[in-house]
Design a protein around this motif. Structure first.
Motif, PDB file in Angstrom:
ATOM      1  N   PHE A  88       0.830  -1.214   0.000  1.00 59.29           N
ATOM      2  CA  PHE A  88       0.000   0.000   0.000  1.00 59.29           C
ATOM      3  C   PHE A  88       0.862   1.261   0.000  1.00 59.29           C
ATOM      4  N   ARG A  89       0.284   2.324  -0.527  1.00 60.91           N
ATOM      5  CA  ARG A  89       0.928   3.643  -0.564  1.00 60.91           C
ATOM      6  C   ARG A  89      -0.149   4.708  -0.347  1.00 60.91           C
ATOM      7  N   ASP A  90       0.273   5.890   0.087  1.00 65.07           N
ATOM      8  CA  ASP A  90      -0.663   7.001   0.305  1.00 65.07           C
ATOM      9  C   ASP A  90      -0.909   7.784  -0.990  1.00 65.07           C
ATOM     10  N   TYR A  91      -2.159   8.095  -1.262  1.00 61.26           N
ATOM     11  CA  TYR A  91      -2.510   8.938  -2.411  1.00 61.26           C
ATOM     12  C   TYR A  91      -3.646   9.889  -2.041  1.00 61.26           C
ATOM     13  N   ILE A 105      -7.993   9.506  -8.641  1.00 57.37           N
ATOM     14  CA  ILE A 105      -6.694   9.630  -7.972  1.00 57.37           C
ATOM     15  C   ILE A 105      -5.644   9.871  -9.056  1.00 57.37           C
ATOM     16  N   ASP A 106      -4.774  10.862  -8.837  1.00 60.05           N
ATOM     17  CA  ASP A 106      -3.713  11.163  -9.806  1.00 60.05           C
ATOM     18  C   ASP A 106      -2.403  10.537  -9.332  1.00 60.05           C
ATOM     19  N   PHE A 107      -1.821   9.706 -10.180  1.00 56.31           N
ATOM     20  CA  PHE A 107      -0.578   8.989  -9.836  1.00 56.31           C
ATOM     21  C   PHE A 107       0.588   9.587 -10.627  1.00 56.31           C
ATOM     22  N   ALA A 108       1.632  10.026  -9.913  1.00 56.76           N
ATOM     23  CA  ALA A 108       2.865  10.446 -10.590  1.00 56.76           C
ATOM     24  C   ALA A 108       3.564   9.188 -11.105  1.00 56.76           C
ATOM     25  N   LEU A 109       3.883   9.187 -12.396  1.00 54.54           N
ATOM     26  CA  LEU A 109       4.513   8.006 -13.015  1.00 54.54           C
ATOM     27  C   LEU A 109       6.022   8.213 -13.006  1.00 54.54           C
ATOM     28  N   HIS A 110       6.645   7.885 -11.867  1.00 50.72           N
ATOM     29  CA  HIS A 110       8.082   8.151 -11.724  1.00 50.72           C
ATOM     30  C   HIS A 110       8.932   6.951 -12.101  1.00 50.72           C
ATOM     31  N   GLY A 111       8.272   5.819 -12.435  1.00 50.67           N
ATOM     32  CA  GLY A 111       9.030   4.699 -13.005  1.00 50.67           C
ATOM     33  C   GLY A 111       9.479   3.627 -12.039  1.00 50.67           C
ATOM     34  N   PRO A 114       5.537  -0.109  -6.624  1.00 48.24           N
ATOM     35  CA  PRO A 114       4.250  -0.710  -7.004  1.00 48.24           C
ATOM     36  C   PRO A 114       3.191   0.313  -7.404  1.00 48.24           C
ATOM     37  N   GLY A 115       3.178   1.488  -6.782  1.00 48.49           N
ATOM     38  CA  GLY A 115       2.150   2.481  -7.098  1.00 48.49           C
ATOM     39  C   GLY A 115       2.299   3.001  -8.518  1.00 48.49           C
ATOM     40  N   ALA A 116       3.489   3.539  -8.802  1.00 48.68           N
ATOM     41  CA  ALA A 116       3.724   4.124 -10.127  1.00 48.68           C
ATOM     42  C   ALA A 116       3.644   3.048 -11.213  1.00 48.68           C
ATOM     43  N   TRP A 253       7.187  11.959  -0.008  1.00 47.10           N
ATOM     44  CA  TRP A 253       8.000  10.823  -0.423  1.00 47.10           C
ATOM     45  C   TRP A 253       9.441  11.190  -0.146  1.00 47.10           C
ATOM     46  N   LYS A 254      10.318  10.170  -0.138  1.00 45.51           N
ATOM     47  CA  LYS A 254      11.719  10.441   0.155  1.00 45.51           C
ATOM     48  C   LYS A 254      12.589   9.737  -0.860  1.00 45.51           C
ATOM     49  N   ARG A 255      13.466  10.497  -1.493  1.00 48.26           N
ATOM     50  CA  ARG A 255      14.314   9.912  -2.536  1.00 48.26           C
ATOM     51  C   ARG A 255      15.093   8.729  -1.968  1.00 48.26           C
ATOM     52  N   VAL A 258      11.718   3.435  -0.036  1.00 48.11           N
ATOM     53  CA  VAL A 258      10.486   2.808  -0.510  1.00 48.11           C
ATOM     54  C   VAL A 258       9.379   3.081   0.493  1.00 48.11           C
ATOM     55  N   ASN A 259       8.246   3.548   0.027  1.00 49.32           N
ATOM     56  CA  ASN A 259       7.056   3.715   0.861  1.00 49.32           C
ATOM     57  C   ASN A 259       7.322   4.485   2.147  1.00 49.32           C
ATOM     58  N   LEU A 260       7.512   5.769   2.017  1.00 50.46           N
ATOM     59  CA  LEU A 260       7.590   6.635   3.204  1.00 50.46           C
ATOM     60  C   LEU A 260       6.205   6.602   3.846  1.00 50.46           C
TER      61      LEU A 260
HETATM   62  C1  LIG Z   1      -0.513  12.235   2.352  1.00 53.44           C
HETATM   63  C2  LIG Z   1       0.150  11.834   1.047  1.00 53.44           C
HETATM   64  C3  LIG Z   1      -0.505  12.042  -0.153  1.00 53.44           C
HETATM   65  C4  LIG Z   1       0.083  11.677  -1.360  1.00 53.44           C
HETATM   66  N1  LIG Z   1      -0.590  11.897  -2.527  1.00 53.44           N
HETATM   67  C5  LIG Z   1      -0.038  11.502  -3.701  1.00 53.44           C
HETATM   68  C6  LIG Z   1      -0.760  11.646  -4.930  1.00 53.44           C
HETATM   69  O1  LIG Z   1      -1.929  12.083  -4.944  1.00 53.44           O
HETATM   70  N2  LIG Z   1      -0.150  11.266  -6.078  1.00 53.44           N
HETATM   71  C7  LIG Z   1       1.120  10.734  -6.084  1.00 53.44           C
HETATM   72  O2  LIG Z   1       1.620  10.404  -7.162  1.00 53.44           O
HETATM   73  N3  LIG Z   1       1.816  10.571  -4.948  1.00 53.44           N
HETATM   74  C8  LIG Z   1       1.267  10.925  -3.754  1.00 53.44           C
HETATM   75  N4  LIG Z   1       1.952  10.745  -2.590  1.00 53.44           N
HETATM   76  C9  LIG Z   1       3.319  10.222  -2.666  1.00 53.44           C
HETATM   77  C10 LIG Z   1       3.358   8.709  -2.830  1.00 53.44           C
HETATM   78  O3  LIG Z   1       2.746   8.070  -1.696  1.00 53.44           O
HETATM   79  C11 LIG Z   1       4.846   8.283  -2.911  1.00 53.44           C
HETATM   80  O4  LIG Z   1       5.451   8.879  -4.028  1.00 53.44           O
HETATM   81  C12 LIG Z   1       5.011   6.770  -2.940  1.00 53.44           C
HETATM   82  O5  LIG Z   1       6.352   6.498  -2.650  1.00 53.44           O
HETATM   83  C13 LIG Z   1       4.648   6.176  -4.284  1.00 53.44           C
HETATM   84  O6  LIG Z   1       4.779   4.761  -4.196  1.00 53.44           O
HETATM   85  P1  LIG Z   1       5.491   3.903  -5.337  1.00 53.44           P
HETATM   86  O7  LIG Z   1       5.066   2.505  -5.111  1.00 53.44           O
HETATM   87  O8  LIG Z   1       5.250   4.541  -6.658  1.00 53.44           O
HETATM   88  O9  LIG Z   1       7.041   4.058  -5.010  1.00 53.44           O
HETATM   89  P2  LIG Z   1       7.877   3.415  -3.731  1.00 53.44           P
HETATM   90  O10 LIG Z   1       7.863   1.923  -3.806  1.00 53.44           O
HETATM   91  O11 LIG Z   1       7.336   4.007  -2.499  1.00 53.44           O
HETATM   92  O12 LIG Z   1       9.312   3.953  -4.019  1.00 53.44           O
HETATM   93  C14 LIG Z   1      10.182   3.359  -5.019  1.00 53.44           C
HETATM   94  C15 LIG Z   1      11.297   4.351  -5.351  1.00 53.44           C
HETATM   95  O13 LIG Z   1      10.720   5.448  -6.050  1.00 53.44           O
HETATM   96  C16 LIG Z   1      11.063   6.679  -5.406  1.00 53.44           C
HETATM   97  N5  LIG Z   1       9.912   7.582  -5.538  1.00 53.44           N
HETATM   98  C17 LIG Z   1       8.735   7.546  -4.854  1.00 53.44           C
HETATM   99  N6  LIG Z   1       7.921   8.549  -5.262  1.00 53.44           N
HETATM  100  C18 LIG Z   1       8.605   9.234  -6.216  1.00 53.44           C
HETATM  101  C19 LIG Z   1       8.307  10.362  -7.032  1.00 53.44           C
HETATM  102  N7  LIG Z   1       7.134  11.002  -6.969  1.00 53.44           N
HETATM  103  N8  LIG Z   1       9.242  10.789  -7.911  1.00 53.44           N
HETATM  104  C20 LIG Z   1      10.442  10.149  -8.023  1.00 53.44           C
HETATM  105  N9  LIG Z   1      10.783   9.063  -7.289  1.00 53.44           N
HETATM  106  C21 LIG Z   1       9.882   8.621  -6.408  1.00 53.44           C
HETATM  107  C22 LIG Z   1      11.369   6.296  -3.961  1.00 53.44           C
HETATM  108  O14 LIG Z   1      12.261   7.222  -3.381  1.00 53.44           O
HETATM  109  C23 LIG Z   1      12.002   4.934  -4.108  1.00 53.44           C
HETATM  110  O15 LIG Z   1      13.363   5.044  -4.408  1.00 53.44           O
HETATM  111  C24 LIG Z   1       1.377  11.092  -1.364  1.00 53.44           C
HETATM  112  C25 LIG Z   1       2.028  10.851  -0.147  1.00 53.44           C
HETATM  113  C26 LIG Z   1       1.434  11.224   1.054  1.00 53.44           C
HETATM  114  C27 LIG Z   1       2.157  10.966   2.361  1.00 53.44           C
END
Ligand SMILES: Cc1cc2nc3c(=O)[nH]c(=O)nc-3n(C[C@H](O)[C@H](O)[C@H](O)COP(=O)(O)OP(=O)(O)OC[C@H]3O[C@@H](n4cnc5c(N)ncnc54)[C@H](O)[C@@H]3O)c2cc1C
Length: 267
Positions: A88-91, A105-111, A114-116, A253-255, A258-260
């Motif tokens: 799970f991740r926060d969105y 829900i808008d997802f940033a596609l950072h590559g 699991p979320g992206a 999120w934190k560079r 995984v999953n802040l």
């Molecule tokens: C309250 C809250 C609301 C949020 N709302 C949104 C939202 O509406 N849309 C959204 O897209 N995100 C949102 N986020 C951020 C999102 O939860 C994180 O970006 C999360 O890490 C995405 O999960 P993932 O599975 O894609 O990547 P993870 O498995 O968590 O991370 C994998 C790798 O990708 C890196 N990474 C994570 N996010 C980014 C990014 N944006 N750009 C570049 N590298 C990244 C991490 O540092 C890690 O190295 C929100 C976070 C919080 C706390």
């Protein structure tokens, strides 16, 4: 500048886990997917404030359904070592249409992650879990000015801020994105100044907000984005003399991490 403290009310909601179905996956910019989800009980979905967010539960690669959360007396119970491990991740909830039983829900596609990864290929009919929102911060709408800023992950909340803040109040907004193609057409009133910052041109929230000086009157500041980049921003904005509760700077999120799984909101 006013130092009068105004109450930021927190309203709690019943914590409801839902299994939702993808209706649409629209690329609103090259690296932002807007996923529309539907479910039978979305006509009673709790949503009250721009920052309202949910935990999204993704299926394991190859699985049809996600492992869903366990809810106990204290709310969401993180999984123990045995049994299914929810992913799970926060969105942020971008839009709610209760009549149509839909949310966006808008997802940033950072590559990565699991979320992206899921959002980049999600198709109509696929299912994910959604838990929440757990609560809403009802920020007063009668401040004299607002500063709202963030990166791509904060754009859903920032867009909602711009839609929900009353006309007639100056709103200073900064949005940091990869390049001009990532700009979104955000609704804004005549009193909003929105500046897009492009990392491709060397621009950043850090540099822009370092120049920020508080206007006269009572102000409210909301900023969210990458946790490490926010540290100097938080220090600067908290040095401006506003009451602490009126300066919200949230790591979304934190560079390299995984999953802040919490808001990184402390120094
Ligand atoms: C309250 C809250 C609301 C949020 N709302 C949104 C939202 O509406 N849309 C959204 O897209 N995100 C949102 N986020 C951020 C999102 O939860 C994180 O970006 C999360 O890490 C995405 O999960 P993932 O599975 O894609 O990547 P993870 O498995 O968590 O991370 C994998 C790798 O990708 C890196 N990474 C994570 N996010 C980014 C990014 N944006 N750009 C570049 N590298 C990244 C991490 O540092 C890690 O190295 C929100 C976070 C919080 C706390």
């Amino acid at each position: 500048m006013s130092t009068e403290v105004r109450e930021i009310e927190l309203v709690w909601h019943d914590l409801v886990p839902r299994l939702l179905t993808v209706v649409r996956n629209e690329r609103i910019t090259p690296k932002m997917a807007r996923i529309t989800l539907t479910g039978d009980d979305l006509d009673v979905f709790a949503y009250a404030a721009p920052e309202d967010h949910v935990k999204v539960f993704f299926p394991e690669p190859g699985a049809e359904l996600p492992a869903m959360p366990t809810i106990g007396p204290e709310g969401f119970e993180p999984p123990g070592p045995d049994g299914p491990q929810p992913i799970f991740r926060d969105y942020t909830v971008r839009y709610v249409r209760r009549d149509a039983k839909e949310i966006d829900i808008d997802f940033a596609l950072h590559g990565h992650g699991p979320g992206a990864t899921w959002a980049s290929t999600a198709r109509p009919g696929q299912r994910i879990g959604v838990l929440g929102p757990r609560g809403s911060y009802l920020n007063p709408l009668d401040f004299d000015w607002y500063l709202v800023a963030g990166d791509e992950t904060a754009l859903p909340a920032l867009g909602a801020w711009l839609e929900q803040l009353p006309a007639g109040k100056p709103v200073i907004a900064y949005a940091e994105v990869a390049d001009p193609a990532e700009e979104q057409d955000l609704v804004r009133s005549a009193d909003t100044t929105l500046t897009w910052l492009h990392r491709s041109a060397g621009q950043s929230l850090g540099a822009a907000l370092a120049e920020f000086r508080a206007p006269a009157g009572a102000g409210y500041i909301w900023v969210a984005g990458e946790a490490t980049a926010l540290k100097p921003i938080r220090r600067h904005l908290r040095s401006l003399g506003l009451p602490r509760d009126h300066v919200e700077v949230d790591g979304y999120w934190k560079r390299g991490i995984v999953n802040l799984d919490h808001h990184d909101a402390d120094d």
